[in-house]
Design an enzyme around this catalytic site. Structure first.
Site, PDB file in Angstrom:
ATOM      1  N   ASP A 225       0.828  -1.291  -0.004  1.00 52.41           N
ATOM      2  CA  ASP A 225       0.080   0.026   0.070  1.00 52.41           C
ATOM      3  C   ASP A 225       0.953   1.205   0.091  1.00 52.41           C
ATOM      4  OD1 ASP A 225      -2.953   1.010   0.488  1.00 52.41           O
ATOM      5  OD2 ASP A 225      -1.608   2.276   1.807  1.00 52.41           O
ATOM      6  N   ASN A 233      -2.483  13.016  -3.015  1.00 48.54           N
ATOM      7  CA  ASN A 233      -3.867  13.659  -3.914  1.00 48.54           C
ATOM      8  C   ASN A 233      -4.132  15.059  -3.486  1.00 48.54           C
ATOM      9  OD1 ASN A 233      -4.269  11.492  -5.873  1.00 48.54           O
ATOM     10  ND2 ASN A 233      -5.256  10.413  -4.436  1.00 48.54           N
ATOM     11  N   ASP A 242      -2.266   9.766  -9.859  1.00 46.31           N
ATOM     12  CA  ASP A 242      -2.405   8.811 -11.028  1.00 46.31           C
ATOM     13  C   ASP A 242      -0.970   8.483 -11.501  1.00 46.31           C
ATOM     14  OD1 ASP A 242      -4.972   8.461 -10.825  1.00 46.31           O
ATOM     15  OD2 ASP A 242      -5.593   9.423 -12.506  1.00 46.31           O
ATOM     16  N   GLU A 268      -4.915   2.392  -3.902  1.00 49.20           N
ATOM     17  CA  GLU A 268      -3.553   2.198  -4.205  1.00 49.20           C
ATOM     18  C   GLU A 268      -2.849   1.054  -3.578  1.00 49.20           C
ATOM     19  OE1 GLU A 268      -4.680   4.612  -0.090  1.00 49.20           O
ATOM     20  OE2 GLU A 268      -5.645   4.174  -2.139  1.00 49.20           O
TER      21      GLU A 268
END
Length: 347
Positions: A225, A233, A242, A268
């Site tokens: 992760d 973000n 992304d 993720e």
């Protein structure tokens, strides 16, 4: 549901063999019905026992091949058997009729079956050989003036049609195969990162575990992760987020082995499936991933870290896939809450 599914319950619509098996069964059932009916008519109505013999030979071959595939026989062998049976019967009819009664026309049904069952390469040369032989035989009949129904014009027409069939069906099979390959790739690939998706990971893990049970080998998984991905973000925007995931997958591909499978587990989170890998080897791989990700500048000099949980399937009689994934998830949770940027295995 197709009736043949009871003989092959492991083949569903998503299986690459599905269309081939459907076609094999369809052709065999048509052959059984056709040869059975026509053979009987040739004996009872047309007084043609020599033709009826080949009709019943075709019926016998079709029934034998059907029995073979029902018993779990190799579909590649069955496909070749179907094409050889059809070619044998068609050529026998051509010779018995000596080119009369449009017998040569029936040979043109062979190419589509050959391409659909054998594929582009084998379908091409099988069709070319059979049609080439028929062209040569037709030429011999013309030279020997066996029948007035044949002429050089008829021969050229047959060659033109035969050549067009081979090229057209080859082009069609190329287009169909390319479209199918693209569809298959899309069906198993995560659209953003271009690694495998969750569905394919599930299927791959089941297949790897089955193989491990037969070979009595361990299987390890690494569930990783991205640390503080929400902060990435929030600070840089989702487009940069992304790009971070895409670059991360590039690093992972360069780090894992060729025998390993990488896919997006969700969000993720990513899963690496490692066949024939024990817990120690999984931990070593996880540590290499930690170091490579930490050292790589992802986007605009952004550096990220990942946390990894590992688990190993040992075929001890009690392990299951669900337990394997649960253990990896629990170890990932411990890695996240133990400071992140680390790999943890069995406690």
């Amino acid at each position: 549901m197709k009736f043949w599914r009871k003989y092959h319950p492991d083949i569903d619509a998503a299986d690459p063999r599905y269309k081939q098996v459907s076609l094999i069964y369809s052709i065999l059932l048509i052959m059984i019905a056709y040869f059975g009916i026509i053979g009987t008519l040739n004996i009872t109505l047309f007084d043609a026992p020599e033709i009826a013999f080949f009709d019943y030979l075709g019926l016998t071959l079709a029934v034998s091949i059907l029995w073979f595939v029902n018993k779990g026989g190799n579909f590649k062998v069955a496909s070749w058997a179907v094409i050889i049976a059809i070619a044998t019967i068609l050529l026998a009819f051509v010779h018995l009729a000596e080119g009369r009664n449009y017998s040569l026309m029936w040979v043109t049904i062979l190419p589509p079956f050959a391409f659909f069952l054998l594929g582009r390469r084998d379908g091409s040369w099988v069709s070319a050989i059979i049609l080439g032989y028929c062209s040569w035989y037709m030429y011999q009949l013309i030279n020997q003036q066996v029948t007035a129904n044949l002429s050089l014009g008829a021969l050229f027409n047959f060659i033109e049609v035969a050549t067009a069939q081979v090229f057209l069906f080859r082009f069609y099979e190329n287009s169909r195969q390319e479209a199918y390959d693209q569809l298959q790739k899309t069906a198993i690939t995560d659209p953003l990162t271009k690694v495998f998706n969750r569905l394919h990971l599930d299927n791959t893990l089941s297949a790897v575990i089955s193989q491990a049970n037969r070979a009595n080998q361990p299987v390890s998984v690494l569930l990783l992760d991205v640390d503080h991905f929400k902060d990435v973000n929030d600070k840089y925007g989702h487009l940069i987020g992304d790009k971070v995931l895409i670059k991360l997958c590039d690093v992972l591909r360069d780090t894992i082995r060729e025998t390993d499978s990488l896919g997006r587990w969700g969000g993720e989170e990513f899963l690496v499936i490692c066949p024939n890998t024990n817990q120690q080897q999984a931990m070593q791989l996880g540590q290499r991933i930690i170091e490579n990700v930490r050292a790589e500048a992802i986007e605009n000099n952004i550096h990220i870290t990942v946390s990894i949980g590992t688990a190993t399937y040992t075929n001890n009689g009690t392990d299951t896939i669900d337990q394997l994934l649960l253990s990896a998830d629990e170890n990932l949770y411990r890695a996240k809450h133990g400071g992140r940027d680390q790999v943890l295995g069995m406690p």
